[in-house]
Design an enzyme around this catalytic site. Structure first.
Site, PDB file in Angstrom:
ATOM      1  N   HIS A 145      -7.027  13.496 -31.006  1.00 13.28           N
ATOM      2  CA  HIS A 145      -7.662  12.771 -32.115  1.00 13.28           C
ATOM      3  C   HIS A 145      -9.056  13.341 -32.392  1.00 13.28           C
ATOM      4  CE1 HIS A 145      -4.314  10.155 -32.232  1.00 13.28           C
ATOM      5  NE2 HIS A 145      -4.590   9.488 -31.120  1.00 13.28           N
ATOM      6  N   ASP A 162      -0.850  13.854 -39.054  1.00 14.35           N
ATOM      7  CA  ASP A 162       0.061  13.572 -37.933  1.00 14.35           C
ATOM      8  C   ASP A 162       0.099  14.744 -36.953  1.00 14.35           C
ATOM      9  OD1 ASP A 162       1.893  12.204 -36.430  1.00 14.35           O
ATOM     10  OD2 ASP A 162       3.561  12.489 -37.817  1.00 14.35           O
ATOM     11  N   GLY A 163       0.354  14.437 -35.691  1.00 15.27           N
ATOM     12  CA  GLY A 163       0.570  15.481 -34.693  1.00 15.27           C
ATOM     13  C   GLY A 163      -0.576  15.666 -33.705  1.00 15.27           C
ATOM     14  N   ASN A 164      -1.555  14.781 -33.751  1.00 20.75           N
ATOM     15  CA  ASN A 164      -2.675  14.903 -32.807  1.00 20.75           C
ATOM     16  C   ASN A 164      -2.204  14.791 -31.356  1.00 20.75           C
ATOM     17  OD1 ASN A 164      -4.264  14.895 -35.069  1.00 20.75           O
ATOM     18  ND2 ASN A 164      -5.129  12.859 -34.761  1.00 20.75           N
ATOM     19  N   GLY A 165      -1.274  13.848 -31.125  1.00 25.74           N
ATOM     20  CA  GLY A 165      -0.791  13.611 -29.760  1.00 25.74           C
ATOM     21  C   GLY A 165      -0.051  14.828 -29.223  1.00 25.74           C
ATOM     22  N   LEU A 178     -17.030  13.566 -54.684  1.00 29.34           N
ATOM     23  CA  LEU A 178     -15.708  13.330 -54.077  1.00 29.34           C
ATOM     24  C   LEU A 178     -15.568  11.877 -53.633  1.00 29.34           C
ATOM     25  CD1 LEU A 178     -13.015  14.485 -52.790  1.00 29.34           C
ATOM     26  CD2 LEU A 178     -14.343  14.735 -50.671  1.00 29.34           C
ATOM     27  N   ARG A 231      -4.263  12.327 -25.187  1.00 32.03           N
ATOM     28  CA  ARG A 231      -4.060  12.150 -26.634  1.00 32.03           C
ATOM     29  C   ARG A 231      -5.380  12.055 -27.391  1.00 32.03           C
ATOM     30  NH1 ARG A 231       0.826  10.735 -28.419  1.00 32.03           N
ATOM     31  NH2 ARG A 231      -0.142   9.624 -30.130  1.00 32.03           N
ATOM     32  N   GLU A 248       4.091  14.213 -55.514  1.00 27.98           N
ATOM     33  CA  GLU A 248       4.815  15.292 -54.845  1.00 27.98           C
ATOM     34  C   GLU A 248       4.539  15.171 -53.352  1.00 27.98           C
ATOM     35  OE1 GLU A 248       6.854  17.456 -56.184  1.00 27.98           O
ATOM     36  OE2 GLU A 248       6.497  16.704 -58.207  1.00 27.98           O
ATOM     37  N   SER A 279      -2.876   3.022 -38.949  1.00 29.94           N
ATOM     38  CA  SER A 279      -1.961   2.147 -39.688  1.00 29.94           C
ATOM     39  C   SER A 279      -1.902   0.773 -39.032  1.00 29.94           C
ATOM     40  CB  SER A 279      -0.559   2.768 -39.705  1.00 29.94           C
ATOM     41  OG  SER A 279       0.057   2.591 -38.446  1.00 29.94           O
ATOM     42  N   GLU A 307       0.560  -0.454 -37.907  1.00 30.24           N
ATOM     43  CA  GLU A 307       1.474  -0.338 -36.754  1.00 30.24           C
ATOM     44  C   GLU A 307       0.802   0.327 -35.547  1.00 30.24           C
ATOM     45  OE1 GLU A 307       2.525   0.539 -39.999  1.00 30.24           O
ATOM     46  OE2 GLU A 307       3.415  -1.463 -40.095  1.00 30.24           O
TER      47      GLU A 307
HETATM   48  C1  FPP Z   1      -1.471  10.697 -35.870  1.00 25.81           C
HETATM   49  O1  FPP Z   1      -1.169  11.559 -34.788  1.00 25.81           O
HETATM   50  C2  FPP Z   1      -2.909  10.432 -35.935  1.00 25.81           C
HETATM   51  C3  FPP Z   1      -3.517   9.217 -35.804  1.00 25.81           C
HETATM   52  C4  FPP Z   1      -2.757   7.967 -35.616  1.00 25.81           C
HETATM   53  C5  FPP Z   1      -4.979   9.086 -35.818  1.00 25.81           C
HETATM   54  C6  FPP Z   1      -5.712   9.910 -36.831  1.00 25.81           C
HETATM   55  C7  FPP Z   1      -7.128   9.938 -36.475  1.00 25.81           C
HETATM   56  C8  FPP Z   1      -7.964  10.981 -36.662  1.00 25.81           C
HETATM   57  C9  FPP Z   1      -7.606  12.243 -37.323  1.00 25.81           C
HETATM   58  C10 FPP Z   1      -9.354  10.945 -36.110  1.00 25.81           C
HETATM   59  C11 FPP Z   1     -10.398  10.101 -36.638  1.00 25.81           C
HETATM   60  C12 FPP Z   1     -10.458   9.711 -38.044  1.00 25.81           C
HETATM   61  C13 FPP Z   1     -11.608   9.361 -38.650  1.00 25.81           C
HETATM   62  C14 FPP Z   1     -11.590   8.813 -40.028  1.00 25.81           C
HETATM   63  C15 FPP Z   1     -12.914   9.530 -38.011  1.00 25.81           C
HETATM   64  P1  FPP Z   1      -0.252  11.001 -33.597  1.00 25.81           P
HETATM   65  O2  FPP Z   1      -1.155  10.448 -32.561  1.00 25.81           O
HETATM   66  O3  FPP Z   1       0.761  10.059 -34.142  1.00 25.81           O
HETATM   67  O4  FPP Z   1       0.407  12.331 -33.103  1.00 25.81           O
HETATM   68  P2  FPP Z   1       1.847  12.503 -32.450  1.00 25.81           P
HETATM   69  O5  FPP Z   1       2.843  12.111 -33.519  1.00 25.81           O
HETATM   70  O6  FPP Z   1       1.908  13.951 -32.133  1.00 25.81           O
HETATM   71  O7  FPP Z   1       1.918  11.616 -31.251  1.00 25.81           O
END
Ligand code: FPP
Length: 234
Positions: free
Chosen positions: A36, A19-22, A130, A32, A200, A64, A66
Site C-alpha cells: 500500500h 488493485d494489486g498492492n497485496g 485538477l 501487505r 470505457e 471500499s 467492503e
Molecule cells: C487494492 O490492492 C488496494 C487497496 C485496497 C488500497 C489502496 C490504497 C492505496 C493505493 C494507498 C493510499 C491511498 C491514499 C489516497 C493515500 P489489494 O490490497 O486488494 O491487492 P491484492 O488484490 O493484490 O491483495
C-alpha cells in the site's frame, strides 16, 4: 505502428481501481502494507501526470465499504497512509491548484485521518485545477441508496435520472470517460456503478505499485482507440 498518445483527445475524467498492492508485496516477501505504501507512491506520480496531460477529473478507489473486512492492522495502516499522503503532498497539490474531494462516508474513518481529510478539503476548496477525488469508505450501491434517501427526505416521490446523478457524491462532475483497473482483475467491484454506464473499461495486468506514467499513457492510448457510440451508431 504503435498508436501515439493524442493530446487533443485526453479523457476529461479518469477513474482508477488501484488493485494489486497485496500481490506486489507478497511477490517481494513483504507485508501487505509495504504494497500500500508503494501504491501511495505510484498514486503521487499518477496525480502529477494527470496534471501534465490535462485530465480534468481523477477519481481513485482508495478504500471500499467492503475493505473493513480486512485485518485491523491493514485497515488502520491504510488510513495512516492517508495522513502520510496529506502531510507530504498537500503543499504541492495546493501549489498546483488541485482540488481534493472525498467520495464516500468518511465520517466513519479514524480521527487522525479525518483531521487530515478536513485539512486537505479546506486548503484546496477554492482551487480549480485538477479535480482529484479520493473514494474512501465508498461503495456504489451505498452511494445510490444515499442519493435516493436524500431525495426522499426532500419530499420527492418521483425522481429522474438527473435527480439521482445530482444527489451522488459526484454531483456536477462528468461521468468517467475511462475506468482503469490494474492487476488483471476485470470487475467494477461496486466502484462508480451509476456513473460507469458508458465508461470505457481499460484493464492492465500491472500491479498498482508498478503503474507508471508510461503505463498510464498506454491505457489512455487504448481508450483513444475505442469507438464510443453511447448506444447510438455512426
Ligand atoms: C487494492 O490492492 C488496494 C487497496 C485496497 C488500497 C489502496 C490504497 C492505496 C493505493 C494507498 C493510499 C491511498 C491514499 C489516497 C493515500 P489489494 O490490497 O486488494 O491487492 P491484492 O488484490 O493484490 O491483495
Amino acid at each position: 505502428m504503435d498508436r501515439q498518445l493524442d493530446l487533443k483527445n485526453i479523457p476529461r475524467h479518469v477513474a482508477v481501481i488501484m488493485d494489486g498492492n497485496g500481490r506486489w508485496a507478497k511477490e517481494r516477501g513483504q507485508i501487505r502494507l509495504q504494497g500500500h505504501l508503494a501504491g501511495m507512491e505510484a498514486l503521487r506520480e499518477i496525480v502529477r501526470h494527470s496534471q501534465r496531460l490535462g485530465v480534468e477529473y481523477l477519481t481513485v478507489y482508495a478504500f471500499s465499504t467492503e475493505n473493513w473486512k480486512r485485518p485491523a492492522d491493514e485497515v488502520s495502516g491504510i488510513f495512516k497512509l492517508v495522513v502520510k499522503y496529506v502531510n507530504s503532498e498537500l503543499k504541492e497539490l495546493n501549489d498546483n491548484n488541485v482540488r481534493v474531494r472525498i467520495l464516500g462516508d468518511w465520517s466513519a474513518v479514524p480521527k487522525d485521518s479525518a483531521d487530515s481529510i478536513r485539512l486537505a478539503l479546506k486548503t484546496t476548496e477554492n482551487n480549480d485545477g485538477l479535480k482529484f477525488n479520493i473514494a474512501l469508505n465508498y461503495g456504489g450501491r451505498a452511494e445510490i441508496t444515499r442519493a435516493v434517501n436524500k431525495l426522499i427526505s426532500e419530499g420527492r416521490t418521483n425522481v429522474t435520472e438527473d435527480d439521482i446523478s445530482g444527489a451522488l457524491y459526484t454531483a456536477g462532475m462528468p461521468d468517467p470517460d475511462v475506468i482503469i483497473r490494474t492487476s488483471g482483475e476485470n470487475r467494477l467491484s461496486n466502484f462508480l456503478i451509476w456513473q460507469a454506464a458508458y465508461s470505457e473499461i481499460v484493464l492492465t495486468d500491472v500491479y498498482w505499485p508498478d503503474f507508471t506514467p508510461e503505463e498510464y499513457e498506454r491505457c489512455i492510448i487504448e481508450y483513444q482507440g475505442r469507438d464510443r457510440r453511447f448506444g447510438g451508431h455512426k
